[in-house]
Design an enzyme around this catalytic site. Sequence first.
Site, PDB file in Angstrom:
ATOM      1  N   ARG A  91       9.514   3.493  -1.622  1.00  7.57           N
ATOM      2  CA  ARG A  91       8.494   3.366  -2.659  1.00  7.57           C
ATOM      3  C   ARG A  91       8.937   4.069  -3.936  1.00  7.57           C
ATOM      4  NH1 ARG A  91       2.581   3.613   0.297  1.00  7.57           N
ATOM      5  NH2 ARG A  91       3.012   2.094   1.958  1.00  7.57           N
TER       6      ARG A  91
ATOM      7  N   CYS B  30      -7.144  12.532  -4.009  1.00  2.00           N
ATOM      8  CA  CYS B  30      -6.893  11.107  -3.802  1.00  2.00           C
ATOM      9  C   CYS B  30      -8.098  10.307  -4.285  1.00  2.00           C
ATOM     10  CB  CYS B  30      -6.620  10.834  -2.327  1.00  2.00           C
ATOM     11  SG  CYS B  30      -8.083  10.997  -1.279  1.00  2.00           S
TER      12      CYS B  30
ATOM     13  N   CYS C  18     -11.191   3.092  -1.366  1.00  2.00           N
ATOM     14  CA  CYS C  18     -10.217   3.214  -0.280  1.00  2.00           C
ATOM     15  C   CYS C  18     -10.885   2.924   1.059  1.00  2.00           C
ATOM     16  CB  CYS C  18      -9.596   4.607  -0.264  1.00  2.00           C
ATOM     17  SG  CYS C  18      -8.406   4.825   1.086  1.00  2.00           S
TER      18      CYS C  18
ATOM     19  N   CYS D 120      -2.822  11.656   1.103  1.00  2.00           N
ATOM     20  CA  CYS D 120      -2.197  11.109  -0.108  1.00  2.00           C
ATOM     21  C   CYS D 120      -2.060  12.143  -1.223  1.00  2.00           C
ATOM     22  CB  CYS D 120      -2.992   9.908  -0.614  1.00  2.00           C
ATOM     23  SG  CYS D 120      -2.896   8.477   0.483  1.00  2.00           S
TER      24      CYS D 120
ATOM     25  N   LYS E 232       6.373   3.236   5.713  1.00  2.00           N
ATOM     26  CA  LYS E 232       6.670   3.577   4.325  1.00  2.00           C
ATOM     27  C   LYS E 232       7.743   4.654   4.240  1.00  2.00           C
ATOM     28  CE  LYS E 232       2.598   6.585   4.199  1.00  2.00           C
ATOM     29  NZ  LYS E 232       1.260   6.769   3.597  1.00  2.00           N
TER      30      LYS E 232
ATOM     31  N   LYS F 105       9.684   7.476   1.374  1.00  2.00           N
ATOM     32  CA  LYS F 105       9.512   8.125   0.078  1.00  2.00           C
ATOM     33  C   LYS F 105      10.679   9.058  -0.233  1.00  2.00           C
ATOM     34  CE  LYS F 105       4.488   7.884   0.509  1.00  2.00           C
ATOM     35  NZ  LYS F 105       3.205   8.621   0.569  1.00  2.00           N
TER      36      LYS F 105
ATOM     37  N   CYS G  58      -9.493  11.564   3.673  1.00  2.00           N
ATOM     38  CA  CYS G  58      -9.145  11.316   5.078  1.00  2.00           C
ATOM     39  C   CYS G  58      -7.859  12.075   5.389  1.00  2.00           C
ATOM     40  CB  CYS G  58      -8.986   9.820   5.340  1.00  2.00           C
ATOM     41  SG  CYS G  58      -7.385   9.136   4.844  1.00  2.00           S
TER      42      CYS G  58
ATOM     43  N   ARG H  29      -0.541  -1.604  -7.912  1.00  2.00           N
ATOM     44  CA  ARG H  29       0.208  -0.377  -8.216  1.00  2.00           C
ATOM     45  C   ARG H  29       1.575  -0.732  -8.779  1.00  2.00           C
ATOM     46  NH1 ARG H  29       0.829   2.818  -3.030  1.00  2.00           N
ATOM     47  NH2 ARG H  29      -1.381   3.280  -3.373  1.00  2.00           N
TER      48      ARG H  29
END
Length: 577
Positions: free
Chosen positions: A151, A441, A447, A490, A220, A222, A486, A82
Site C-alpha cells: 500500500r 480513525c 466504517c 488504523c 495487506k 505496508k 475497533c 483512497r
Amino acid sequence: MSTDTPNAESKPPKLSAVEKIKDESRFLLGTIGTELVEPSDHFNKDNLQLLKFHGTYQQDDRDLRAQAKKAGGGKAFSMMVRCRIPGGRMTSDQLLAQLDICDQLGNATLKITTRQTLQIHGILKSDLQKTIRRINDMQLSTLAACGDVNRNIMCCPAKRVGSVHADLEKLTDELTFALAPQTPAYHELWLTDDETGEKTLQGGGEVVEPLYGPRYLPRKFKIGIALPEDNCIDIYTQDIGFLAVVRNDKIIGYNVLVGGGMGTTPSAKKTFPALGKRMAFVAPEQAVEVAKAILKVQRDYGNREDRKVARMKYLVANWGVEKFRRAVEEYFGGPLADCTEDDVTEFDDHMGWQEQGDGKWSYGLNIENGRLYDNENHQLKACLRAICHQFKTELRMTGHQSIIVTDIDPADKDKLISIIKEHRVPTTEETSTVRRWSIACVALPTCGLAITESERRLPTIIDQLEQPLAKLGLDKERFTLRMTGCPNGCARPYNADLALVGKAKDKYTVFAGGGWLGHRLAYVYKDLVSDDTVIDELVGIFAAFKANREGNESLGDFCARVGREDLETLAATAPRP
C-alpha cells in the site's frame, strides 16, 4: 532451498474464500465492469473484495440505517476512494482538484489518513468511474491504495536540502514503482471509454503479475522509511521498515525491520499487535531487491487459509526473525549484513515553522484527526484553497494526519498565518499539545468495522482533558493519544503512550505504556471502560504520572515502569486537579 525452510510447493494451501475470489478474478477484473453499468447502488460481495485493490471500499452511512429501515428502504450505500500518494507529497493543483471532487462528488469532506494520503467519502457507485478517472487526470492514482498488495509507502515528509532527504524520497518512489501491481484491469476499468463491461485480459502467454501472481499477497502489506532522529512515520508498525543509517551526512544503507502490524481480534487469541524486528542491514542499491525478496517470502509462505493470521507479522513470529532472514537471503540471492547499532531516538511531527536549509521555510498545520471541512466555526477547506492559490507550492501530509506547506519565503510567513487566521483555523501554535499529538480513525458512521465512535468523539475528550492537564502542569507534556473505533488499529494505538480502542457499544479498552518513539507496545490498562468514565480514567493516569514520575520521564516510560497493577493503585490515590 535450505532444509529448515518450508517448501512453498510441498503442500497446496486450503484457500480462504477471499483467496478463491482473487484467484478467479482474471487479475482483479472480476465482473466489476458489468456492475459499473448496472443501475444498482451497490456491488456484489465478490467484487467488493477486488475493488479494494483499485483503491475503493463500499460503505454505508450507519447513522441512517435505522431511519432507512423504518421507512422500508435499504442501506445508504456509497464508496470511499483512497489515493496512493507516496510519502504524502502532492502539488497545490492536486490538492485543489481533490477538494473539487469531494465537493462535487463526495460528502464535502476530505480525510488525511494515518498513511499520508487522502480519501474521499460519499462517492455514489454511479460516480465511481468518474472519480477515479479525475484522480488519474491529476497525475495521482488509487491503484494499490487498499487490498492485499503493498500500500501507500510512508516516508518522512520534511522538506530539507541535502542528499539524505532526497535519497529517502528517491527510495520511496523506486519502491512504489517496483512493487506496484501490473494488471491492466485498472486501466481497462477506470481509464478507458468502453462501457460494455465485457473486457477480458488477453495474456498471450505473458506473465501478467510477475511479482504478485494471480492471488496477490495473503493480506495487506505496508512499508515505511524513517531516520533514527525522526521516526515520524512509526517505522516499527510497518511490515517492512527501512531505517536510514547516516554517516557524514550521507545514507550508507538501511537497517531493515520486518513484521510490524497493528490489527488484532481480541476474541481470537491467536491474533496480536506486533512491532517490527530488526533483520538486516542493506546498502542503498540493495534496498529495492531486498523489499521484493521479503514480499515474495510473504507471498509464498504467508497464511492463505485464515485471514485473521495472514499478515506477515504472524509468519515472522512463527518462524523467528533468523529463519525469516534466511528465506529472504535465498530469494535475494546472497547473504545480508547484520543491522548497525542505529535505532530510533526521536520523533518530529514537523508542525509549525521549520527551516528547509535553502533559505525557505515550511509550516506544519495541525489538522485535527485529518478531517478537512468547512462549517460556521472554521473553514479548513477554504483555508487550504486560499493557501494553494496564493503560494502554489508543494504540500506534504504527515503520519499524524496533518499537512505541511513548503517553500515559504521568509517575507511571506506572516501572509500565510494571516490566511489561516482569516479562515478561523487554529494555528499549530494555538493548538494544545495533547490535541496536536492525537490521532483518530474514521470509525462511525462510515466504517463498517467500527464498534464505537472515534474521530467524532476524540475532540470532545480532549476538550475535557485540557483543563486538568493545565492544572497538573502537564499541558506542555508531549505524549501520543490515539483512538480507534475497533481493534483493527488504523490509528496505530498499540504503541502509543495512551490509547482508547473500541471494544463494545460505548465501551473502550484503555491502553498505556507505549511511547511517542513507537518502539514499545502498550499494555491493557483497563478493559470495557464506559464512555462516560473515560475522562476520569485518563485524568487518574495523568495525576499518578505527575505525582510519581522520575526526573524527565515520559508518560509512556512511567506507565511501562510501574506496570498495570501499580498504575491502577497510583491513579486511585493520586491527588486530582
